[in-house]
Design an enzyme around this catalytic site. Structure first.
Site, PDB file in Angstrom:
ATOM      1  CG  ASP A 175      22.125  51.907  -9.155  1.00  0.00           C
ATOM      2  OD1 ASP A 175      23.044  52.077  -8.233  1.00  0.00           O
ATOM      3  OD2 ASP A 175      22.642  51.886 -10.336  1.00  0.00           O
ATOM      4  CD  GLU A 219       1.476  53.686   0.716  1.00  0.00           C
ATOM      5  OE1 GLU A 219       2.201  54.117   1.450  1.00  0.00           O
ATOM      6  OE2 GLU A 219       1.248  53.919  -0.390  1.00  0.00           O
TER       7      GLU A 219
HETATM    8  C1  NOJ Z   1      25.749  53.607  -8.479  1.00  0.00           C
HETATM    9  C2  NOJ Z   1      26.277  52.565  -7.929  1.00  0.00           C
HETATM   10  O1  NOJ Z   1      26.162  52.520  -6.562  1.00  0.00           O
HETATM   11  C3  NOJ Z   1      27.662  52.313  -8.650  1.00  0.00           C
HETATM   12  O2  NOJ Z   1      28.557  51.182  -7.827  1.00  0.00           O
HETATM   13  C4  NOJ Z   1      27.369  51.949  -9.917  1.00  0.00           C
HETATM   14  O3  NOJ Z   1      28.670  51.963 -10.735  1.00  0.00           O
HETATM   15  C5  NOJ Z   1      26.336  52.968 -10.508  1.00  0.00           C
HETATM   16  N1  NOJ Z   1      25.237  53.257  -9.897  1.00  0.00           N
HETATM   17  C6  NOJ Z   1      25.895  52.396 -11.890  1.00  0.00           C
HETATM   18  O4  NOJ Z   1      24.804  51.247 -11.567  1.00  0.00           O
END
Ligand code: NOJ
Length: 511
Positions: A199, A259
């Site tokens: 993320d 890896e």
């Molecule tokens: C990206 C995620 O896909 C989204 O849903 C989220 O609100 C933000 N990151 C924060 O984690």
């Protein structure tokens, strides 16, 4: 089934809360995912990516995590998880987990201990005293558009967060935090996981000087991810987003995951998005990183022209158009088939969001039905994340479309006739099966681009596959300008899959 050789998988994204409920709770769960794996494998994709299923108060749809190593009861148990992984592997599907390293929930014990005065835990996050007049330490905004600092009266300090105030940012430079991350990654690998989606990798680090960000130039203002009315786009994110060689942090992720794991990252920066994606995907870092350029440009030829002119290597830039964060791109007509074929033909990894293969369009929700903090903040002009999370209609005739025996957590008002067509013979689901199969069998995913043109709303792309075969794809995006196509019949085209749409047509030829 022979899977794609090189690392350019077709990845099916599952948003577990909205996929398949087996308990009548109205929320999808792990046994529900397991029960649908045959369907997913039947589409021909290489992998599934699971949005977070960790313990969470759900203040940001599960991206606010209390414990990154445990499964939330709503979704089932660790045994359910192991059974899902085993079944996926039997079917030849890889399993990629979401890893939200950037922040925890404000209910995470580490954060609560920091509030209670544990200074070691306080350094897991970023705390700063108020300015003498009580205001925030600097001018930074959270990406959603609120201030990036929230005051805590117990510590008499502000803490930093880049999304909601319920997601305090983790200090990823802290060695103990790094140890925790390594342990959690190893733990999931021990459970058989094959890769990770990281993320917001572009939010991982900030400049420790905590200087104010400068005002964005008009050009930067328009490029920073998010709506231009969001004050976050008023700044050039010089100090709060990956100062210096911040992308090299990805080498740690590779070191911790090894890896063999397929690693891909989410870039929400906007500033130099494509260049940053390439930087994150350098040798020894992530396999690929995706930005919001493609969905924000709705896959248009102009968007691809821009991406190509910035030197993108598509092997390192997954193609995608919809997700749990973007309104669904589907319109319920031929444009969906054109875009699907275009994405299948494009070299590199491809991320398919659950339900797009059914031609689902973005549902309308009323204000009182929405729970997503970002949609609510800018209602009714938010991005429509909650609409994209409306549960999957598996059965056009079932009461809740086969999603649940209870009451779905979001209202489902799908058009049953449209679904019958999409799920019936020769409809959109069949079309996805065909194009995923062609992508695999003809080696499009690992092909090299030989020539491209993005003029007149037409994306015209010639590629050479690893065995030297050339293919040409022509994708007309509704402008009415007719494309100059080969005389021979196309290998596949968008005709007849969905109701026609003026000027939309796509086909691929073997040359
Ligand atoms: C990206 C995620 O896909 C989204 O849903 C989220 O609100 C933000 N990151 C924060 O984690």
């Amino acid at each position: 089934m022979t899977k794609t050789k090189a690392r350019a998988p077709a990845i099916y994204q599952i948003y577990p809360r909205s996929f398949q409920d087996t308990t009548g709770s109205g929320i999808g769960d792990l046994p529900g995912i397991t029960s649908r794996l045959d369907y997913i494998a039947g589409l021909g994709v290489d992998a599934i990516w699971l949005s977070p299923i960790y313990v969470s108060p759900m203040m940001d749809g599960g991206y606010d995590i209390i414990d990154h190593t445990a499964i939330d009861d709503r979704y089932g148990t660790m045994e359910d998880f192991d059974a899902m992984v085993a079944r996926a592997h039997d079917l030849g599907l890889k399993v990629y987990m979401d890893q939200v390293l950037n922040h925890t929930s404000d209910e995470c014990p580490w954060f609560l201990e920091a509030i209670a005065g544990d200074e070691e835990k306080a350094d897991y996050y970023l705390w700063r005293d108020p300015k003498p007049d009580g205001t925030e330490p600097n001018n930074w905004f959270a990406q959603f558009g609120t201030r990036a600092w929230t005051y805590n009266h117990k510590r008499r300090q502000y803490y930093y967060h880049q999304f909601t105030k319920h997601q305090p940012a983790l200090n990823l430079r802290n060695p103990t935090v790094q140890d925790h991350i390594r342990t959690q990654i190893e733990g999931w690998l021990d459970h058989g996981v094959d890769g990770f989606r990281f993320d917001v990798v572009t939010a991982f680090l900030w400049d420790e000087s905590l200087k104010d960000n400068p005002v964005a130039s008009q050009e930067v203002h328009e490029k920073v991810a998010g709506e231009t009315f969001n004050p976050y786009t008023f700044q050039d994110h010089t100090y709060d987003m990956l100062p210096g060689d911040g992308a090299s942090y990805a080498a740690n992720l590779r070191k911790w995951a090894g890896e063999r794991a397929y690693l891909f990252g989410e870039n929400t920066s906007g500033n130099n998005s494509i260049e940053l994606c390439m930087d994150f995907s350098q040798e020894g870092r992530l396999d690929s990183t995706y930005s919001t350029d493609m969905p924000e440009g709705r896959g248009s030829p102009a968007t691809f022209g821009d991406i190509l002119s910035r030197g993108a290597d598509f092997q390192k830039l997954p193609g995608w158009l919809s997700s749990h964060d973007q309104p669904r791109h589907g319109r319920g007509d031929a444009s969906d088939a054109v875009l699907a074929l275009q994405m299948a033909f494009l070299p590199g990894p491809w991320i398919i969001y659950q339900g797009e293969e059914m031609g689902l369009t973005q549902p309308d929700l009323a204000h009182h039905e929405v729970t997503d903090p970002l949609d609510l903040l800018w209602w009714p002009d938010g991005p429509g994340r909650e609409g994209a999370r409306v549960p999957i209609p598996w059965d056009a005739d079932g009461e809740w479309y086969g999603f649940t025996d209870g009451c779905p957590w979001l209202p489902m008002r799908w058009d049953r006739d449209v679904l019958r067509r999409a799920q019936g013979k020769g409809g959109m689901v069949d079309f996805y099966r065909r194009i995923i199969g062609l992508r695999r069998d003809h080696g499009w995913a690992t092909a090299k681009i030989e020539d491209s043109s993005t003029q007149n709303d037409i994306f015209d792309l010639t590629v050479v596959t690893e065995d030297g075969t050339r293919y040409r794809g022509v994708f007309c995006h509704g402008s009415g300008v007719s494309a100059d196509t080969p005389e021979a019949p196309a290998l596949i085209c968008s005709d007849g899959v969905a109701p026609s749409a003026e000027g939309w047509w796509g086909g691929v030829w073997k040359l």
